[in-house]
Design an enzyme around this catalytic site. Structure first.
Site, PDB file in Angstrom:
ATOM      1  N   GLY A  24      -7.477   3.568  11.327  1.00  0.00           N
ATOM      2  CA  GLY A  24      -7.979   2.261  10.991  1.00  0.00           C
ATOM      3  C   GLY A  24      -8.363   1.760   9.583  1.00  0.00           C
ATOM      4  O   GLY A  24      -9.001   0.901   9.490  1.00  0.00           O
ATOM      5  N   THR A  25      -7.588   2.780   8.749  1.00  0.00           N
ATOM      6  CA  THR A  25      -7.989   2.444   7.272  1.00  0.00           C
ATOM      7  C   THR A  25      -7.296   1.211   6.800  1.00  0.00           C
ATOM      8  O   THR A  25      -7.884   0.471   6.090  1.00  0.00           O
ATOM      9  CB  THR A  25      -7.408   3.620   6.484  1.00  0.00           C
ATOM     10  N   GLY A  26      -6.090   0.847   7.403  1.00  0.00           N
ATOM     11  CA  GLY A  26      -5.409  -0.619   7.186  1.00  0.00           C
ATOM     12  C   GLY A  26      -6.277  -1.582   7.501  1.00  0.00           C
ATOM     13  O   GLY A  26      -6.326  -2.718   6.786  1.00  0.00           O
ATOM     14  N   CYS A  27      -6.793  -1.576   8.849  1.00  0.00           N
ATOM     15  CA  CYS A  27      -7.580  -2.683   9.167  1.00  0.00           C
ATOM     16  C   CYS A  27      -8.701  -2.903   8.384  1.00  0.00           C
ATOM     17  O   CYS A  27      -9.164  -3.877   8.061  1.00  0.00           O
ATOM     18  CB  CYS A  27      -7.870  -2.480  10.695  1.00  0.00           C
ATOM     19  N   THR A  59      -8.127   9.235   9.494  1.00  0.00           N
ATOM     20  CA  THR A  59      -7.708   8.199   8.534  1.00  0.00           C
ATOM     21  C   THR A  59      -7.329   6.748   9.678  1.00  0.00           C
ATOM     22  O   THR A  59      -6.878   5.949   9.236  1.00  0.00           O
ATOM     23  CB  THR A  59      -6.663   8.205   7.505  1.00  0.00           C
ATOM     24  N   LYS A  87       0.778  -1.299   0.063  1.00  0.00           N
ATOM     25  CA  LYS A  87       0.105  -0.007  -0.028  1.00  0.00           C
ATOM     26  C   LYS A  87       0.935   1.292  -0.133  1.00  0.00           C
ATOM     27  O   LYS A  87       1.976   1.372   1.028  1.00  0.00           O
ATOM     28  CB  LYS A  87      -0.919  -0.123   1.241  1.00  0.00           C
TER      29      LYS A  87
END
Length: 250
Positions: free
Chosen positions: A208-211, A206, A174
């Site tokens: 928690g966007t990876g989770c 933003t 990412k």
């Protein structure tokens, strides 16, 4: 019956990341979410202040019990705390090789708190990557995993190829941490390289966007989407989540 997604991750008391974000994401996309909690974090909108690790045997028992009773169509792992926890998770998942597993390589929180030590990272690379249908490092995590400097989309490709050589079957590197108005994510697998590009959305909310992205991908796989389709839908889901981000906390 809805598709079943088992999430192995830490609890975020602020509700923005971790298990809480994972459950919200899978539910919003129409799946049934189950959990195996690896850690309880003391967390708010400013960062992770401390955490309590759940004993590895209890983490494994949660997974084993849920799979034996309800089963799963996909599994997603997030915060795994330590090498013993990684080992316990890998051991209990190994007999379930037919279930697609998405490994989100959670190492640091957005605020910089360490969530997985060096021995844990090594264990994750050797024990979990070979089991995973997809590994989803961001640019700093990919740099740590490969010892490569990552500053451009071409660097994302090189990192993905290096992780494939290390045993991963597919990698989504990412690029949100890179500079520029365009966000590029790179999917690398045996079929080649595919780039996903989108315009950067200016929004500071933003957390928690990876989770969310990893859980959205796992949900897509559980629902029968191809890997490329699952990644594409998950990216759109996260983009809309960022665009509508809630200005909560400090």
């Amino acid at each position: 019956m809805p598709s079943r997604v088992l999430i192995v991750a830490g609890s975020d008391s602020s509700g923005g990341a971790g298990i809480q974000a994972d459950i919200k994401t899978s539910s919003a996309l129409g799946a049934y979410a189950m959990t195996a909690i690896t850690a309880v974090t003391v967390q708010d909108s400013t960062g992770v202040h401390s955490f309590y690790a759940i004993p590895p045997a209890i983490v494994a028992a949660q997974i084993e019990t849920v799979l034996a009773d309800i089963g799963a169509d996909a599994i997603k792992t997030g915060m795994l705390v330590s090498a013993p926890t990684v080992g316990a998770v890998a051991a209990v998942l190994k007999p379930h090789a037919s279930i697609p597993i998405v490994v989100d390589t959670v190492m640091l929180s957005k605020s910089g708190a360490a969530l997985l030590d060096d021995t844990g990272v090594e264990a994750m690379t050797h024990l979990l990557f070979p089991l995973a249908a997809l590994v989803t490092p961001n640019a700093p995590e990919a740099a740590r995993l490969t010892n490569l400097e990552i500053a451009t989309p071409d660097d994302l490709v090189r990192a993905g190829e290096r992780l494939l050589e290390a045993g991963a079957r597919a990698v989504l590197v990412k690029g949100g941490h890179l500079e520029g108005d365009t966000v590029t994510d790179v999917l690398v697998d045996a079929g080649g390289v595919r780039m996903f590009r989108s315009r950067r959305i200016e929004n500071r909310n933003t957390h928690g966007t990876g989770c969310t992205l990893a859980s959205a991908i796992a949900t897509g796989l559980a629902q029968g989407l191809s890997l490329e389709e699952a990644v594409s839908r998950a990216r759109i889901f996260v983009q809309e989540a960022i665009r509508a981000g809630l200005p909560l906390g400090k």
